[in-house]
Design an enzyme around this catalytic site. Structure first.
Site, short mmCIF file in Angstrom:
data_model
loop_
_atom_site.label_atom_id
_atom_site.label_comp_id
_atom_site.label_asym_id
_atom_site.label_seq_id
_atom_site.Cartn_x
_atom_site.Cartn_y
_atom_site.Cartn_z
N ALA A 1 0.91 -1.20 0.06
CA ALA A 1 0.21 -0.23 0.03
C ALA A 1 1.05 0.69 0.49
CB ALA A 1 -0.64 0.49 1.38
N LYS B 1 -3.41 -8.92 2.48
CA LYS B 1 -3.39 -9.69 1.37
C LYS B 1 -4.25 -10.77 1.89
CE LYS B 1 -2.29 -9.76 -1.22
NZ LYS B 1 -2.44 -9.94 -2.37
N ARG C 1 -6.03 -0.08 -9.45
CA ARG C 1 -6.13 -1.16 -8.21
C ARG C 1 -6.84 -0.64 -7.87
NH1 ARG C 1 -1.34 -4.53 -5.26
NH2 ARG C 1 -2.91 -6.31 -5.54
N ASP D 1 -4.07 -2.71 4.09
CA ASP D 1 -4.30 -2.13 2.83
C ASP D 1 -5.47 -0.65 2.89
OD1 ASP D 1 -2.43 -5.23 1.59
OD2 ASP D 1 -3.05 -2.75 -0.06
O1 MRU Z 1 -1.13 -7.24 -3.56
P1 MRU Z 1 -0.24 -6.11 -3.14
O2 MRU Z 1 1.27 -7.60 -2.92
O3 MRU Z 1 -0.19 -5.03 -2.82
O4 MRU Z 1 -0.47 -7.10 -1.30
C1 MRU Z 1 -0.18 -6.40 -0.63
C2 MRU Z 1 -0.27 -6.20 0.72
O5 MRU Z 1 -1.49 -6.84 1.57
C3 MRU Z 1 0.68 -5.90 2.41
O6 MRU Z 1 0.74 -6.33 3.18
C4 MRU Z 1 0.08 -4.04 3.02
O7 MRU Z 1 -0.04 -3.88 1.30
C5 MRU Z 1 0.73 -3.55 3.26
S1 MRU Z 1 2.68 -3.24 2.63
C6 MRU Z 1 3.37 -1.99 3.87
#
Ligand code: MRU
Length: 352
Positions: A54, A254, A95, A243
């Site tokens: 994120a 995730k 996204r 996120d």
């Molecule tokens: O689909 P992604 O790899 O962008 O998902 C990321 C996550 O779920 C992370 O845990 C979240 O963005 C935190 S990153 C500090």
């Protein structure tokens, strides 16, 4: 990732009008930096998770909004604003779940609006400064989250993490991995368990890689092994990133995170979410209002495999985030302090 071993996964090369990113889709096999000079390339890099996590998505969007506006030939403030809005809307469609994308783009727009009456060149310079500030602030924010989260941990603990909320997902340090890096600098002996994180393997490809590079004791497990390691007493805390956090504390992260939280509750293991304020969305009342991204079928059936691992044409469901109910979260660790339930009150207080 100690002080002197920083990977800068998202930076601006202003002279060459480029956003430079570490291509996270190629890790851990290749460490390749991409120079992105068009809006299409930046959009694609976010969509294809070349730049992901994120906070890193927010930083990339800030730079993208600047670079896209810099290209504009508009001569008046109003005409430049029209071009800025097109870039903003385009990048916002890359996204849907990580609120940092929209947070960063709104912040860029607010900066634009504050520059009313300035020349196009002056507005472009202000946008550059704002994008650089988003990156610089994230570094400080992550370090402070790390300090706050470290206060909840003790040397020797086993820590489970899911997906990748590390240095490469942010400007530096990460969120959930920040206390692990800071602890390592101070001689703490953590044993980290990284869920592989199907289907895109952020835990295996990114977290295990990052932590191993930094000399942290990390053990990779398949997602379906989280229960046994908790049952065997190997885990004293779960740390994850996020996120989007809703006003009531429901947290999108995730896919698979909510299952880990349910297990943690069952085994009496504290479950901590690490979140910069830029990931907390007070306008979103609860988790049901969070838009969950659906991704292509082949990520489940064939991506990363030499041959498909499912019968051709099988139906696939591939939501790439889930929402962890606020009741399962022990605390939400931010740069402004640690929020405890009831989150409706404690999260709102952080913004006062
Ligand atoms: O689909 P992604 O790899 O962008 O998902 C990321 C996550 O779920 C992370 O845990 C979240 O963005 C935190 S990153 C500090």
């Amino acid at each position: 990732m100690l002080e002197n071993e920083v990977i800068q996964s998202v930076i601006l090369d202003d002279e060459n009008n480029a956003l430079v990113i570490l291509d996270q889709a190629l890790l851990p096999n290749e460490k390749i930096f991409l120079r992105l000079t068009s809006q299409n390339q930046i959009w694609e890099a976010i969509y294809a998770l070349r730049v992901r996590g994120a906070p890193a998505i927010g930083i990339a969007a800030g730079y993208g909004a600047y670079l896209g506006t810099k290209e504009s030939k508009a001569e008046t403030y109003e005409a430049l604003y029209e071009d800025f809005k097109k870039v903003k809307d385009y990048l916002a469609s890359s996204r849907p779940t990580a609120v940092n994308l929209f947070w960063a783009l709104d912040r860029m727009e607010n900066r634009f609006l504050r520059e009313k009456g300035k020349t196009a060149a002056e507005v472009k310079e202000a946008l550059r400064q704002e994008a650089e500030a988003i990156r610089a602030e994230d570094e400080l924010v992550c370090k402070t989250i790390g300090e706050n989260a470290l206060s909840l941990l003790k040397s020797g603990m086993g820590i489970l993490t899911h997906c990748n909320a590390g240095a490469i997902a942010t400007a530096k340090y990460g969120t959930a991995l920040a206390p692990i890096y800071l602890g390592k600098e101070r001689g703490y002996d953590f044993k980290v368990y990284a869920d592989e994180t199907r289907p895109l393997l952020q835990g295996a490809r990114l977290t295990a890689w990052e932590l191993k590079e930094a000399g942290v004791d990390v053990t990779l497990i398949c997602d379906n092994m989280a229960s046994i390691v908790m049952k065997e007493g190997k885990i004293q805390a779960v740390l994850v990133g996020c996120d989007r956090v809703a006003a009531n504390g429901d947290t999108a992260n995730k896919i698979g995170t909510s299952g880990v939280a349910i297990l943690a509750k069952h085994y009496g293991v504290p479950f901590y979410v690490c979140a910069p304020l830029s990931t907390i969305d007070l306008k979103c009342e609860h988790g049901d209002n969070i838009h969950i991204e659906l991704r292509p079928d082949e990520e489940v059936t064939s991506k990363w495999y030499e041959k498909p691992m499912a019968p051709a044409g099988v139906k696939v469901y591939n939501p790439c985030f889930d929402v962890t109910d606020h009741n399962l979260i022990t605390a939400i660790v931010t740069e402004k302090g640690i929020a405890y339930p009831p989150y409706n009150e404690s999260l709102a207080k952080l913004f006062e």
